[in-house]
Design a protein around this motif. Structure first.
Motif, PDB file in Angstrom:
ATOM      1  N   MET A 203      11.894   5.238  -0.803  1.00 35.37           N
ATOM      2  CA  MET A 203      10.841   5.612  -1.750  1.00 35.37           C
ATOM      3  C   MET A 203       9.842   4.478  -1.944  1.00 35.37           C
ATOM      4  SD  MET A 203      13.216   7.648  -4.527  1.00 35.37           S
ATOM      5  CE  MET A 203      11.842   8.095  -5.599  1.00 35.37           C
ATOM      6  N   LEU A 204      10.348   3.251  -2.045  1.00 30.82           N
ATOM      7  CA  LEU A 204       9.459   2.100  -2.226  1.00 30.82           C
ATOM      8  C   LEU A 204       8.578   1.881  -1.001  1.00 30.82           C
ATOM      9  CD1 LEU A 204      11.896  -0.411  -3.951  1.00 30.82           C
ATOM     10  CD2 LEU A 204       9.795   0.502  -4.946  1.00 30.82           C
ATOM     11  N   SER A 205       9.160   2.023   0.196  1.00 28.27           N
ATOM     12  CA  SER A 205       8.387   1.797   1.421  1.00 28.27           C
ATOM     13  C   SER A 205       7.235   2.794   1.528  1.00 28.27           C
ATOM     14  CB  SER A 205       9.302   1.898   2.647  1.00 28.27           C
ATOM     15  OG  SER A 205       9.819   3.204   2.799  1.00 28.27           O
ATOM     16  N   LYS A 206       7.465   4.046   1.131  1.00 25.18           N
ATOM     17  CA  LYS A 206       6.402   5.052   1.180  1.00 25.18           C
ATOM     18  C   LYS A 206       5.292   4.734   0.185  1.00 25.18           C
ATOM     19  CE  LYS A 206       9.465   8.727   2.798  1.00 25.18           C
ATOM     20  NZ  LYS A 206      10.116  10.024   2.489  1.00 25.18           N
ATOM     21  N   LYS A 207       5.680   4.279  -1.010  1.00 28.15           N
ATOM     22  CA  LYS A 207       4.668   3.916  -2.010  1.00 28.15           C
ATOM     23  C   LYS A 207       3.856   2.708  -1.558  1.00 28.15           C
ATOM     24  CE  LYS A 207       6.945   5.777  -6.128  1.00 28.15           C
ATOM     25  NZ  LYS A 207       7.369   5.505  -7.524  1.00 28.15           N
ATOM     26  N   ILE A 208       4.526   1.724  -0.966  1.00 31.66           N
ATOM     27  CA  ILE A 208       3.835   0.527  -0.477  1.00 31.66           C
ATOM     28  C   ILE A 208       2.870   0.890   0.634  1.00 31.66           C
ATOM     29  CG2 ILE A 208       4.169  -1.660   0.751  1.00 31.66           C
ATOM     30  CD1 ILE A 208       6.878  -1.868  -0.764  1.00 31.66           C
TER      31      ILE A 208
END
Length: 332
Positions: A203-208
């Motif tokens: 989830m964090l990688s997609k937001k970044i």
């Protein structure tokens, strides 16, 4: 004189190295460094008081690995290794004295890529809770254990040292249970923490990626649009998308630069793979062109593409038993 000659020779060796090091920093992918996961002191103190410091350490370690894997799998950024820099420098030093200098794959001294962004993840909340139901008549117990974690990633621009205005964050809770175990039995949380870290990293990688490198239009051919993002970032078949033309506008008072977005069209993903996708324009096209930003709508609002119904297979006429085309078979 000899000292002067040695200085010239060293200088001649360093020039190619410096030029190549500069070349390593060039490329279409932004290079990033992922810092080690930091745990806030108050979170550590709370974990120690409630006796789940081991679970907290496991969460930080697994998140370190999973975040690197998740960002690397997007194929959008080039990640630079810094945590084990000593191992890399050891190989470079070995190659400089013991490896054929003509080997193009040999490690080179003083040739490590720089990074444009540094990602600084930190755990700002972590809690382990447990519930237990005892069945004394049969000397059995049912144990449930859940883990809650909150992670924020600060993004720093290395060229200025400034923390970017958006810090992606994720809060997740996961758990597992054991039914009718022996009295006093416990539930291990390692699997829960591992899956929790993996989900948080994804989830964090997609937001970044969406913040630093939003999806863009590569080419427009009639009503079909090619997009430089695929299913790994949510651009899946039948998902609705919006297209925006952008313009940078500077605030003269503060010096801040804002990006103005103008909606220029909508579409729906028709096909693609992990890295790219194709969308069909729906409605009016107000200027969808190469370079426009693409954003995914909520999946629940997606309009599925209507496909032509498959033609029914031709009906097979049954041949009666005993005919010349299908004679009787006598059992032997």
């Amino acid at each position: 004189m000899k000292k002067f000659i040695m200085t010239i020779i060293c200088f001649m060796f360093l020039i190619p190295s410096a030029l190549l090091a500069e070349e390593l920093t060039k490329g279409k992918k932004d290079t990033i460094i992922i810092g080690k996961v930091k745990v806030l002191d108050s979170v550590k103190a709370l974990a120690q008081r409630n006796k789940f410091s081991l679970e907290l350490d496991r969460q930080a370690e697994s998140l370190n690995t999973e975040l690197i894997n998740a960002i690397n799998s997007l194929s959008i950024f080039q990640i630079v290794e810094r945590d084990r820099k000593d191992d890399l420098e050891l190989e470079q030093a070995y190659a400089s004295v013991a490896v054929d200098p003509n080997d193009k794959d040999a490690a080179k001294m003083f040739q490590m890529s720089g990074a444009k962004f540094i990602l600084l993840p930190e755990i700002n909340a972590f809690e382990v809770s447990e519930s237990r139901t005892n069945y004394h008549a049969i000397q059995r117990t049912t144990v449930s254990r859940s883990v809650f974690s909150s992670v924020t990633v600060k993004i720093v621009d290395t060229t200025t040292g400034k923390i970017l205005s958006v810090s992606p964050s994720v809060q997740l809770k996961s758990g597992e249970s054991a039914t009718l175990q022996r009295m006093g039995a416990n539930v291990a949380t390692d699997k829960t923490i591992l899956y929790l870290s993996k989900d948080m990293a994804n989830m964090l990688s997609k937001k970044i990626a969406t913040y630093l490198r939003p999806a863009k239009v590569l080419v427009v051919r009639g009503s079909e649009v090619m997009i430089n993002r695929g299913s790994s970032l949510g651009f899946k078949e039948n998902v609705n998308v919006d297209f925006y033309a952008t313009e940078d506008i500077e605030d003269e008072d503060s010096g801040e630069t804002y990006q103005d977005e103008v909606h220029v069209g909508s579409g729906v993903i028709t096909r693609g793979d992990d890295k790219k996708s194709f969308a069909k324009l729906t409605g009016e096209n107000l200027g969808v062109a190469k370079g426009c930003i693409v954003k995914v709508k909520e999946v629940k609002n997606a309009v599925p593409i209507k496909k032509a119904p498959a033609k029914p297979a031709p009906k097979q006429e049954e041949v009666p038993m005993g005919s010349s085309d299908k004679p009787f078979e006598w059992a032997k």
